[in-house]
Design a protein around this motif. Structure first.
Motif, PDB file in Angstrom:
ATOM      1  N   MET A 246       0.817  -1.219   0.000  1.00  0.00           N
ATOM      2  CA  MET A 246       0.000   0.000   0.000  1.00  0.00           C
ATOM      3  C   MET A 246       0.844   1.260   0.000  1.00  0.00           C
ATOM      4  N   VAL A 247       0.302   2.286  -0.648  1.00  0.00           N
ATOM      5  CA  VAL A 247       0.850   3.639  -0.543  1.00  0.00           C
ATOM      6  C   VAL A 247      -0.224   4.488   0.134  1.00  0.00           C
ATOM      7  N   LYS A 248       0.192   5.318   1.088  1.00  0.00           N
ATOM      8  CA  LYS A 248      -0.749   6.120   1.872  1.00  0.00           C
ATOM      9  C   LYS A 248      -0.067   7.387   2.362  1.00  0.00           C
ATOM     10  N   PRO A 249      -0.725   8.574   2.269  1.00  0.00           N
ATOM     11  CA  PRO A 249      -1.983   8.895   1.603  1.00  0.00           C
ATOM     12  C   PRO A 249      -1.932   8.650   0.084  1.00  0.00           C
ATOM     13  N   ALA A 250      -3.001   9.082  -0.597  1.00  0.00           N
ATOM     14  CA  ALA A 250      -3.124   8.752  -2.009  1.00  0.00           C
ATOM     15  C   ALA A 250      -2.842   9.943  -2.931  1.00  0.00           C
ATOM     16  N   LEU A 251      -3.637  11.002  -2.792  1.00  0.00           N
ATOM     17  CA  LEU A 251      -3.623  12.062  -3.815  1.00  0.00           C
ATOM     18  C   LEU A 251      -2.277  12.732  -4.019  1.00  0.00           C
ATOM     19  N   ALA A 252      -1.611  13.053  -2.921  1.00  0.00           N
ATOM     20  CA  ALA A 252      -0.338  13.759  -3.048  1.00  0.00           C
ATOM     21  C   ALA A 252       0.823  12.800  -3.312  1.00  0.00           C
ATOM     22  N   TYR A 253       0.512  11.501  -3.461  1.00  0.00           N
ATOM     23  CA  TYR A 253       1.558  10.480  -3.579  1.00  0.00           C
ATOM     24  C   TYR A 253       1.363   9.588  -4.814  1.00  0.00           C
ATOM     25  N   LEU A 254       0.633  10.084  -5.810  1.00  0.00           N
ATOM     26  CA  LEU A 254       0.346   9.231  -6.977  1.00  0.00           C
ATOM     27  C   LEU A 254       1.595   8.945  -7.801  1.00  0.00           C
ATOM     28  N   ASP A 255       2.610   9.801  -7.687  1.00  0.00           N
ATOM     29  CA  ASP A 255       3.882   9.488  -8.365  1.00  0.00           C
ATOM     30  C   ASP A 255       4.445   8.172  -7.812  1.00  0.00           C
ATOM     31  N   LEU A 256       4.265   7.973  -6.505  1.00  0.00           N
ATOM     32  CA  LEU A 256       4.807   6.754  -5.888  1.00  0.00           C
ATOM     33  C   LEU A 256       3.955   5.538  -6.219  1.00  0.00           C
ATOM     34  N   VAL A 257       2.663   5.745  -6.396  1.00  0.00           N
ATOM     35  CA  VAL A 257       1.798   4.640  -6.822  1.00  0.00           C
ATOM     36  C   VAL A 257       2.267   4.162  -8.197  1.00  0.00           C
ATOM     37  N   SER A 258       2.526   5.117  -9.050  1.00  0.00           N
ATOM     38  CA  SER A 258       2.963   4.761 -10.391  1.00  0.00           C
ATOM     39  C   SER A 258       4.332   4.062 -10.373  1.00  0.00           C
ATOM     40  N   ARG A 259       5.249   4.570  -9.543  1.00  0.00           N
ATOM     41  CA  ARG A 259       6.559   3.894  -9.437  1.00  0.00           C
ATOM     42  C   ARG A 259       6.428   2.509  -8.818  1.00  0.00           C
ATOM     43  N   ALA A 260       5.568   2.395  -7.805  1.00  0.00           N
ATOM     44  CA  ALA A 260       5.377   1.098  -7.143  1.00  0.00           C
ATOM     45  C   ALA A 260       4.784   0.090  -8.122  1.00  0.00           C
ATOM     46  N   ARG A 261       3.865   0.583  -8.971  1.00  0.00           N
ATOM     47  CA  ARG A 261       3.215  -0.309  -9.943  1.00  0.00           C
ATOM     48  C   ARG A 261       4.246  -0.925 -10.885  1.00  0.00           C
ATOM     49  N   ALA A 262       5.242  -0.114 -11.254  1.00  0.00           N
ATOM     50  CA  ALA A 262       6.259  -0.613 -12.171  1.00  0.00           C
ATOM     51  C   ALA A 262       7.235  -1.551 -11.466  1.00  0.00           C
ATOM     52  N   ARG A 263       7.244  -1.525 -10.137  1.00  0.00           N
ATOM     53  CA  ARG A 263       8.285  -2.218  -9.392  1.00  0.00           C
ATOM     54  C   ARG A 263       7.850  -3.582  -8.864  1.00  0.00           C
TER      55      ARG A 263
END
Ligand code: PBG
Length: 327
Positions: A246-263
């Protein structure tokens, strides 16, 4: 000329070209359960979100049943708090009681529905920190067995998943070992892998009455400036056996969601936290934003960024709007 507008010309073409789809089956609704009687009480800083007492659980069950969402994540507010957060592993605490009740309700309805227990001490400690206190700080290693105990208590009550949220090093591993040791080898763990020390948790702390009584959480939650370190946290949870990251919070951290998805190849969740919900609600109530369209856009952004699972206080509303064809 490159005419990218061609595929935007009609609703049918836009549907055909749409890259992202949202789905209520991917939503998890966070729920606050408390002690005693009193039905349910609205959280002042989170309009439309309630704390449910034991006699309010039936209304909660009916709402989440109707919504068609994947499940709920349970947070408990105990009657008494102490230094060791012992309410976190009390079998008669609000969360185990709610799990037993809801498990029975859904079994009778014949519907599979996920009951996820958040595992932390902050709602249960008198000082409001996420672990037991040591010499002027939070004692990481002495807290681990307590998280393991809390996870076992949730498992015994019938939880379908546990989600450690304290950002303690080794929490996922300690919980995995304890669950396996007690025979719960099939019970999944969702790690709050990259959780930041965020101002967006303010309304949650009102709801859970869990603001730290001294200091802050910067000694254990992540620094918002650090993206590479977030990747290390995700790697660590994955290695310790987390089934979902999980990445938390969401809105201000969507760059990390995208990086995590690739990882990672693991399912990835984002937690659309209390402050993010409160901002939308406040603006909608003031007449400054269209709530339905705003929420739909936000949910779309989470899935577009690469989240598989969205934990959100908007889940019940959003599910209803999708069902009615309003978004
Ligand atoms: C407990 C916990 C918190 C949230 C989820 N689990 C609060 C915190 O860390 O202070 C916040 C969720 C939200 O803001 O919606 N550790």
């Amino acid at each position: 000329m490159i005419r990218l507008r061609r595929l935007r010309a009609s609703a049918a073409l836009r549907e055909l070209a749409a890259e992202t789809h949202t789905d209520v089956k991917k939503l998890i609704y966070p729920v606050f359960v408390t002690f005693g009687e009193g039905g349910r009480q609205e959280v002042p800083s989170m309009p439309g979100v309630y704390r449910y007492a034991a006699d309010g659980l039936a209304s909660l069950a009916e709402e989440v049943f109707a919504a068609g969402i994947a499940g709920i994540m349970l947070f408990g507010i105990p009657e008494h708090k102490d230094e060791a957060g012992s309410g976190a592993y009390d079998r008669e605490g609000p969360v185990p009681r709610a799990i037993r009740f809801l498990k029975q309700y859904f079994a009778e309805k014949g519907r599979s529905f996920l009951l996820i227990a958040d595992i932390c001490l902050c709602e249960y400690t008198s000082h409001g920190h996420c672990g037991v206190t040591g010499e002027g700080s939070i004692d990481n290693d002495r807290s681990l067995p307590l998280y393991a105990k809390a996870a076992l208590t949730a498992a015994e009550a019938g939880a379908d998943m546990v989600a450690p949220s304290s950002m303690a090093d080794g929490a996922v591993g300690a919980i995995r070992a304890a669950l396996d040791g007690a025979g719960y080898t099939s019970l999944p763990v969702m790690g709050y892998s990259a959780k930041f020390a965020s101002a967006f948790y303010g309304p949650f702390r009102d709801a859970a009455d869990s603001s730290p009584q001294f200091g802050d959480r910067k000694g254990y939650q992540m620094d918002p400036r650090n993206g590479r370190e977030a990747m290390l946290e995700l790697d660590a949870d994955e290695k310790e056996g987390a089934d979902i990251l999980m990445v938390k919070p969401a809105l201000a951290y969507l760059d990390l969601v995208s990086r995590a998805r690739a990882r990672t190849c693991r399912p990835l969740a984002v937690y659309n936290v209390s402050g993010e919900y409160a901002m939308v609600k406040a603006a909608a109530q003031a007449g400054w934003l269209d709530e339905k369209k705003t929420v739909a856009e936000i949910m779309t952004a989470f899935f577009r960024a690469g989240a598989d699972i969205v934990i959100t206080y908007h889940a019940l509303d959003y599910a209803a709007w999708l069902r009615e064809g309003e978004v």
